[in-house]
Design an enzyme around this catalytic site. Structure first.
Site, PDB file in Angstrom:
ATOM      1  N   HIS A 204     -45.954 -20.571 -13.211  1.00 55.66           N
ATOM      2  CA  HIS A 204     -46.690 -20.979 -14.404  1.00 55.66           C
ATOM      3  C   HIS A 204     -46.517 -22.488 -14.578  1.00 55.66           C
ATOM      4  O   HIS A 204     -45.426 -23.028 -14.402  1.00 55.66           O
ATOM      5  CB  HIS A 204     -46.150 -20.229 -15.623  1.00 55.66           C
ATOM      6  CG  HIS A 204     -46.705 -20.719 -16.920  1.00 55.66           C
ATOM      7  ND1 HIS A 204     -48.047 -20.960 -17.105  1.00 55.66           N
ATOM      8  CD2 HIS A 204     -46.102 -21.031 -18.096  1.00 55.66           C
ATOM      9  CE1 HIS A 204     -48.240 -21.392 -18.339  1.00 55.66           C
ATOM     10  NE2 HIS A 204     -47.079 -21.446 -18.957  1.00 55.66           N
TER      11      HIS A 204
ATOM     12  N   CYS B  96     -48.567 -16.567 -21.654  1.00 52.67           N
ATOM     13  CA  CYS B  96     -48.626 -17.292 -20.377  1.00 52.67           C
ATOM     14  C   CYS B  96     -48.240 -16.413 -19.193  1.00 52.67           C
ATOM     15  O   CYS B  96     -48.524 -16.767 -18.043  1.00 52.67           O
ATOM     16  CB  CYS B  96     -47.722 -18.515 -20.411  1.00 52.67           C
ATOM     17  SG  CYS B  96     -48.146 -19.656 -21.724  1.00 52.67           S
TER      18      CYS B  96
ATOM     19  N   ASN C  85     -51.017 -27.116 -19.510  1.00 53.00           N
ATOM     20  CA  ASN C  85     -50.636 -25.711 -19.566  1.00 53.00           C
ATOM     21  C   ASN C  85     -51.869 -24.888 -19.972  1.00 53.00           C
ATOM     22  O   ASN C  85     -52.322 -24.978 -21.109  1.00 53.00           O
ATOM     23  CB  ASN C  85     -49.508 -25.557 -20.588  1.00 53.00           C
ATOM     24  CG  ASN C  85     -49.010 -24.130 -20.717  1.00 53.00           C
ATOM     25  OD1 ASN C  85     -49.656 -23.190 -20.277  1.00 53.00           O
ATOM     26  ND2 ASN C  85     -47.854 -23.982 -21.343  1.00 53.00           N
TER      27      ASN C  85
HETATM   28  O1  UT7 Z   1     -46.281 -21.921 -21.591  1.00 51.96           O
HETATM   29  C1  UT7 Z   1     -45.353 -21.571 -22.547  1.00 51.96           C
HETATM   30  C2  UT7 Z   1     -44.059 -22.118 -22.223  1.00 51.96           C
HETATM   31  N1  UT7 Z   1     -43.904 -23.456 -22.762  1.00 51.96           N
HETATM   32  C3  UT7 Z   1     -43.057 -24.292 -22.193  1.00 51.96           C
HETATM   33  O2  UT7 Z   1     -42.502 -23.965 -21.187  1.00 51.96           O
HETATM   34  C4  UT7 Z   1     -42.725 -25.607 -22.866  1.00 51.96           C
HETATM   35  C5  UT7 Z   1     -41.256 -25.872 -22.712  1.00 51.96           C
HETATM   36  N2  UT7 Z   1     -40.829 -27.096 -23.366  1.00 51.96           N
HETATM   37  C6  UT7 Z   1     -41.140 -28.323 -22.908  1.00 51.96           C
HETATM   38  O3  UT7 Z   1     -41.835 -28.464 -21.927  1.00 51.96           O
HETATM   39  C7  UT7 Z   1     -40.532 -29.523 -23.587  1.00 51.96           C
HETATM   40  O4  UT7 Z   1     -39.529 -29.097 -24.496  1.00 51.96           O
HETATM   41  C8  UT7 Z   1     -41.567 -30.395 -24.359  1.00 51.96           C
HETATM   42  C9  UT7 Z   1     -42.447 -31.103 -23.368  1.00 51.96           C
HETATM   43  C10 UT7 Z   1     -42.404 -29.521 -25.270  1.00 51.96           C
HETATM   44  C11 UT7 Z   1     -40.854 -31.445 -25.172  1.00 51.96           C
HETATM   45  O5  UT7 Z   1     -40.027 -32.253 -24.360  1.00 51.96           O
HETATM   46  P1  UT7 Z   1     -38.502 -32.537 -24.770  1.00 51.96           P
HETATM   47  O6  UT7 Z   1     -37.937 -33.387 -23.726  1.00 51.96           O
HETATM   48  O7  UT7 Z   1     -37.849 -31.203 -25.004  1.00 51.96           O
HETATM   49  O8  UT7 Z   1     -38.670 -33.361 -26.104  1.00 51.96           O
HETATM   50  P2  UT7 Z   1     -38.189 -33.011 -27.585  1.00 51.96           P
HETATM   51  O9  UT7 Z   1     -39.035 -31.941 -28.178  1.00 51.96           O
HETATM   52  O10 UT7 Z   1     -36.728 -32.808 -27.618  1.00 51.96           O
HETATM   53  O11 UT7 Z   1     -38.519 -34.362 -28.324  1.00 51.96           O
HETATM   54  C12 UT7 Z   1     -37.844 -35.596 -27.998  1.00 51.96           C
HETATM   55  C13 UT7 Z   1     -38.385 -36.702 -28.870  1.00 51.96           C
HETATM   56  C14 UT7 Z   1     -38.415 -36.347 -30.364  1.00 51.96           C
HETATM   57  O12 UT7 Z   1     -38.094 -37.516 -31.096  1.00 51.96           O
HETATM   58  P3  UT7 Z   1     -36.602 -37.755 -31.655  1.00 51.96           P
HETATM   59  O13 UT7 Z   1     -36.351 -36.585 -32.565  1.00 51.96           O
HETATM   60  O14 UT7 Z   1     -35.709 -37.745 -30.451  1.00 51.96           O
HETATM   61  O15 UT7 Z   1     -36.728 -39.058 -32.336  1.00 51.96           O
HETATM   62  C15 UT7 Z   1     -39.840 -35.985 -30.629  1.00 51.96           C
HETATM   63  O16 UT7 Z   1     -40.226 -36.213 -31.956  1.00 51.96           O
HETATM   64  O17 UT7 Z   1     -39.730 -36.979 -28.529  1.00 51.96           O
HETATM   65  C16 UT7 Z   1     -40.564 -36.928 -29.697  1.00 51.96           C
HETATM   66  N3  UT7 Z   1     -41.881 -36.427 -29.292  1.00 51.96           N
HETATM   67  C17 UT7 Z   1     -42.851 -37.241 -28.854  1.00 51.96           C
HETATM   68  N4  UT7 Z   1     -42.918 -38.567 -28.690  1.00 51.96           N
HETATM   69  C18 UT7 Z   1     -44.061 -39.085 -28.198  1.00 51.96           C
HETATM   70  C19 UT7 Z   1     -42.316 -35.153 -29.257  1.00 51.96           C
HETATM   71  N5  UT7 Z   1     -43.574 -35.110 -28.799  1.00 51.96           N
HETATM   72  C20 UT7 Z   1     -43.936 -36.394 -28.542  1.00 51.96           C
HETATM   73  C21 UT7 Z   1     -45.098 -36.993 -28.053  1.00 51.96           C
HETATM   74  N6  UT7 Z   1     -45.113 -38.322 -27.890  1.00 51.96           N
HETATM   75  N7  UT7 Z   1     -46.188 -36.270 -27.697  1.00 51.96           N
END
Ligand code: UT7
Length: 331
Positions: A257, A117, A287
């Site tokens: 980005h 990225c 993204n």
């Molecule tokens: O370009 C390269 C660089 N990439 C980035 O910068 C990405 C950086 N990371 C992020 O943007 C965020 O971490 C994400 C958007 C990927 C995820 O958001 P988050 O607030 O960190 O969520 P999480 O991964 O901690 O997940 C929270 C909950 C989980 O459930 P439990 O374990 O709390 O029950 C996940 O299983 O949300 C669940 N979850 C979803 N639920 C509904 C994960 N993906 C989804 C989904 N829909 N699509």
């Protein structure tokens, strides 16, 4: 030694996104997710998906053509093409060579650059070196990605994030005090495992079909990458501003980005910058990896948000892990 006096800057920009729109509502039919979760956690509402017959070079050609037109130069005037991509058409020929041929840039060198990225920012900094050294005059930098082909459409934690698109800029000599003011590139290979696309290289040889297919998709530790992103965006900004001898308020527009609106808002808050000074279009495209910065730059330019003399701050971060920042005074 006249070469030391040459200043590099941006001569023209362009972008291209495929027609097909995939909205959050459409993804609800593919995985256990919903529009509300995606919107509140990422700010993404929809993304573009390349047609079945489109590959990275096709998107890159459109963006490249638009940038050449905007710069007012012909294909034969291009001295070098750098294509930043993690989703090349294939390993080789490079996507840059495919684009070189199809654009008719008969006098240009061409290579791909792999910095995920951060690719466009890395490539812009490389372009600057060739120009200010006096080696080349017009360098076409393209970020192009077809992530829809390398995400696991059964993995809700990643498939909601990415989209396809391309952005490009022509870099060349600029007059006066315009152009690059300062740049910084960083890497943190120790964090490489946080974001991988472990396929098609020498570690997992071709032919191990089942295991290769199972791993030929983006894998990410989202929370860890998030923490990395907010840290390096801030650090990169401080570093590049210091190098440029500029204060935060001297920056007219930040082009970061586009990974997650929460990352951008966190950055704005920490840097005490109003959101009007930051380009955010992640809602429309998700993204798009190496394409995201030039895509956002082109959009801001077309919206009339950039005028001659403005100080732009380009900010990239991503797999590697890598990051980069560049302050450029708009010509
Ligand atoms: O370009 C390269 C660089 N990439 C980035 O910068 C990405 C950086 N990371 C992020 O943007 C965020 O971490 C994400 C958007 C990927 C995820 O958001 P988050 O607030 O960190 O969520 P999480 O991964 O901690 O997940 C929270 C909950 C989980 O459930 P439990 O374990 O709390 O029950 C996940 O299983 O949300 C669940 N979850 C979803 N639920 C509904 C994960 N993906 C989804 C989904 N829909 N699509």
């Amino acid at each position: 030694m006249t070469s030391h006096a040459i200043q590099a800057g941006i001569l023209g920009v362009g972008s291209y996104t495929p027609e097909k729109v995939l909205a959050n509502k459409d993804i609800e039919k593919l995985v256990d997710t919903n529009d509300e979760w995606i919107t509140t956690r990422t700010g993404i509402k929809e993304r573009r998906i390349a047609g079945n017959d489109q590959v990275a070079s096709d998107l890159g050609i459109e963006a490249g053509l638009a940038a050449l037109k905007d710069a007012g130069i012909n294909a034969m005037d291009v001295d070098l093409i750098i294509v930043a991509t993690s989703t090349p058409d294939m390993h080789y020929p490079s996507t840059a060579c495919i684009i070189q041929d199809k654009l008719g840039c008969k006098k240009a060198g061409a290579f791909d650059l792999a910095a995920a990225c951060t690719g466009f920012v890395y490539a812009a900094v490389v372009a600057e070196q060739f120009i200010k050294a006096g080696t080349y005059k017009n360098v076409l930098v393209i970020g192009t990605e077809v992530y829809s082909r390398v995400v696991d459409w059964e993995d809700r934690s990643t498939c909601i994030l990415f989209g396809d698109g391309a952005g490009a800029a022509v870099f060349g000599p600029v007059a006066g005090d315009k152009g690059f003011k300062a740049t910084t590139l960083g890497s943190e290979g120790s964090g490489g495992d946080m974001l991988t696309l472990p396929c098609s290289g020498s570690r997992i040889p071709f032919g191990e079909t089942e295991s290769v297919n199972a791993r030929a998709v983006v894998q990410m530790q989202g929370r860890e990458v998030y923490k990395f992103a907010v840290r390096v965006m801030e650090e990169g900004t401080e570093e590049v501003l210091e190098k440029a001898g500029l204060a935060k308020d001297d920056i007219d527009l930040v082009v970061p980005h586009q990974a997650n609106i929460r990352i951008i808002e966190h950055y704005a808050k920490k840097m005490k910058l109003p959101m009007e000074k930051i380009v955010a279009n992640v809602d429309k495209y998700g993204n798009t990896s190496a394409a995201s910065v030039p895509l956002a730059l082109d959009e801001a330019y077309k919206q009339g948000r950039i005028k001659s003399g403005d100080n732009l701050l380009l900010l990239g971060f991503g797999a590697g892990l890598t990051w980069g920042a560049a302050v450029i005074k708009w010509a």
